[in-house]
Design a protein around this motif. Structure first.
Motif, PDB file in Angstrom:
ATOM      1  N   ALA A 103       0.439   0.862   2.102  1.00  0.00           N
ATOM      2  CA  ALA A 103       0.041  -0.502   2.443  1.00  0.00           C
ATOM      3  C   ALA A 103      -0.515  -1.271   1.240  1.00  0.00           C
ATOM      4  O   ALA A 103      -0.700  -2.478   1.319  1.00  0.00           O
ATOM      5  CB  ALA A 103      -0.994  -0.483   3.568  1.00  0.00           C
ATOM      6  N   GLU A 104      -0.801  -0.551   0.136  1.00  0.00           N
ATOM      7  CA  GLU A 104      -1.322  -1.233  -1.055  1.00  0.00           C
ATOM      8  C   GLU A 104      -0.393  -1.042  -2.251  1.00  0.00           C
ATOM      9  O   GLU A 104      -0.818  -1.172  -3.401  1.00  0.00           O
ATOM     10  CB  GLU A 104      -2.742  -0.710  -1.367  1.00  0.00           C
ATOM     11  N   SER A 105       0.880  -0.722  -1.965  1.00  0.00           N
ATOM     12  CA  SER A 105       1.786  -0.315  -3.047  1.00  0.00           C
ATOM     13  C   SER A 105       1.942  -1.389  -4.117  1.00  0.00           C
ATOM     14  O   SER A 105       2.059  -1.055  -5.298  1.00  0.00           O
ATOM     15  CB  SER A 105       3.142   0.109  -2.490  1.00  0.00           C
ATOM     16  N   VAL A 106       1.916  -2.655  -3.735  1.00  0.00           N
ATOM     17  CA  VAL A 106       2.094  -3.688  -4.757  1.00  0.00           C
ATOM     18  C   VAL A 106       0.851  -3.859  -5.627  1.00  0.00           C
ATOM     19  O   VAL A 106       0.908  -4.476  -6.684  1.00  0.00           O
ATOM     20  CB  VAL A 106       2.487  -5.059  -4.159  1.00  0.00           C
ATOM     21  N   ARG A 107      -0.273  -3.306  -5.190  1.00  0.00           N
ATOM     22  CA  ARG A 107      -1.524  -3.508  -5.929  1.00  0.00           C
ATOM     23  C   ARG A 107      -1.915  -2.284  -6.746  1.00  0.00           C
ATOM     24  O   ARG A 107      -2.972  -2.271  -7.369  1.00  0.00           O
ATOM     25  CB  ARG A 107      -2.641  -3.863  -4.940  1.00  0.00           C
ATOM     26  N   ILE A 108      -1.099  -1.226  -6.718  1.00  0.00           N
ATOM     27  CA  ILE A 108      -1.439   0.000  -7.441  1.00  0.00           C
ATOM     28  C   ILE A 108      -0.408   0.234  -8.543  1.00  0.00           C
ATOM     29  O   ILE A 108       0.790   0.330  -8.265  1.00  0.00           O
ATOM     30  CB  ILE A 108      -1.506   1.198  -6.473  1.00  0.00           C
ATOM     31  N   PRO A 109      -0.844   0.296  -9.804  1.00  0.00           N
ATOM     32  CA  PRO A 109       0.110   0.451 -10.900  1.00  0.00           C
ATOM     33  C   PRO A 109       0.814   1.810 -10.860  1.00  0.00           C
ATOM     34  O   PRO A 109       0.196   2.815 -10.507  1.00  0.00           O
ATOM     35  CB  PRO A 109      -0.769   0.337 -12.159  1.00  0.00           C
ATOM     36  N   CYS A 110       2.101   1.807 -11.199  1.00  0.00           N
ATOM     37  CA  CYS A 110       2.877   3.046 -11.391  1.00  0.00           C
ATOM     38  C   CYS A 110       2.978   3.920 -10.148  1.00  0.00           C
ATOM     39  O   CYS A 110       3.165   5.134 -10.252  1.00  0.00           O
ATOM     40  CB  CYS A 110       2.306   3.912 -12.520  1.00  0.00           C
ATOM     41  N   LEU A 111       2.845   3.348  -8.968  1.00  0.00           N
ATOM     42  CA  LEU A 111       2.896   4.172  -7.755  1.00  0.00           C
ATOM     43  C   LEU A 111       4.302   4.743  -7.563  1.00  0.00           C
ATOM     44  O   LEU A 111       5.278   4.010  -7.575  1.00  0.00           O
ATOM     45  CB  LEU A 111       2.492   3.330  -6.537  1.00  0.00           C
TER      46      LEU A 111
END
Ligand code: ZN
Ligand code: FE
Length: 256
Positions: free
Chosen positions: A82-90
């Motif tokens: 749910a926070e994939s766009v806000r976490i670098p290099c996921l």
């Protein structure tokens, strides 16, 4: 049963980094990545090679170290879908009820929203450990920044319902200030008063007060005790739903 080695270390202002290591499989997990140099130092001291970062939520004090650790080690970065766009290099987005197989270690993903909207907890049932990020702290809980108080109350209850001997690793060392607030709310809780004194002594010697466990939190964390008569009466909400009592406590802590 695989019992991993755990190394917890202080970093940044009051964050904790945690490494989880299974020597047999050569698996080393970093729970969040508050600070790349501190995580690297902890890895080097032990001669462990980072294989995975397990991210609890998107805040910078949990994710800022990811890009440098990823580029240096090629580790796999797992975090809340749910926070994939806000976490670098996921690399892998996860949510409840996903399960992760990390060498011999098995983790279940629990959704624990409230502090952030996608915050997750990693629960290792066989190892009896959970990494709760900024949802629960020793004698406290995270601020409700993105979710609602109902959401946060449900997340805290979910953690409280894990087996009572589950070790809880939290994102920050806030124990003494949480304990002082707790005593102001529940002055008759002898175990809480005793625990605050233990925490003050530990901090005076520079020792961590974490990890904690579910049983200790059930006895001493006023945020988990919003359903008790003493606390309901103290905040003058004897008949309100539990989450409203929780919301009142969280509000008072913000002003404490
Ligand atoms: Zn946070
Ligand atoms: Fe944090």
């Amino acid at each position: 049963m695989a019992q991993p080695q755990i190394h917890q270390f202080a970093c940044l202002k009051d964050n904790y980094g945690v490494l989880v290591h299974d020597a047999e499989e050569g698996v080393t997990l970093s729970i969040d990545a508050p600070d790349a140099p501190a995580v690297k130092r902890a890895l080097d001291e032990r001669g462990w090679k980072l294989t995975h970062i397990l991210v609890t939520h998107h805040h910078a004090d949990h994710t800022a170290g990811i890009p440098s650790l990823k580029s240096e080690t090629g580790c796999t970065v797992i975090g809340p879908k749910a926070e994939s766009v806000r976490i670098p290099c996921l690399d892998v987005g996860v949510a409840e009820p996903d399960a992760l197989a990390l060498g011999r270690l098995e983790a279940k993903v629990l959704d624990t929203p409230g502090h952030t909207i996608g915050h997750i907890t990693y629960w290792f049932p066989a190892a009896q450990i959970a990494f709760v990020g900024d949802t629960l702290f020793a004698m406290g809980c995270g601020r409700v920044l993105e979710g609602t108080p109902q959401m946060m109350w449900a997340s805290l209850r979910k953690i409280a319902e894990l087996p009572r001997d589950t070790q809880l690793y939290c994102g920050h060392e806030y124990t003494v200030s949480n304990g002082k607030f707790g005593v102001s709310i529940e002055p008759g809780n002898a175990r809480l008063i005793e625990r605050l004194a233990e925490a003050e002594a530990a901090r005076a010697e520079g020792r961590p007060t974490l990890p904690t466990n579910v049983e200790i939190e059930l006895e001493t964390n006023v945020f988990l005790r919003a359903d008790t008569r003493e606390i309901r009466e103290h905040v003058k909400l004897p008949l309100a739903p539990d989450w409203k009592v929780f919301a009142e406590l969280r509000d008072r802590k913000n002003r404490f």
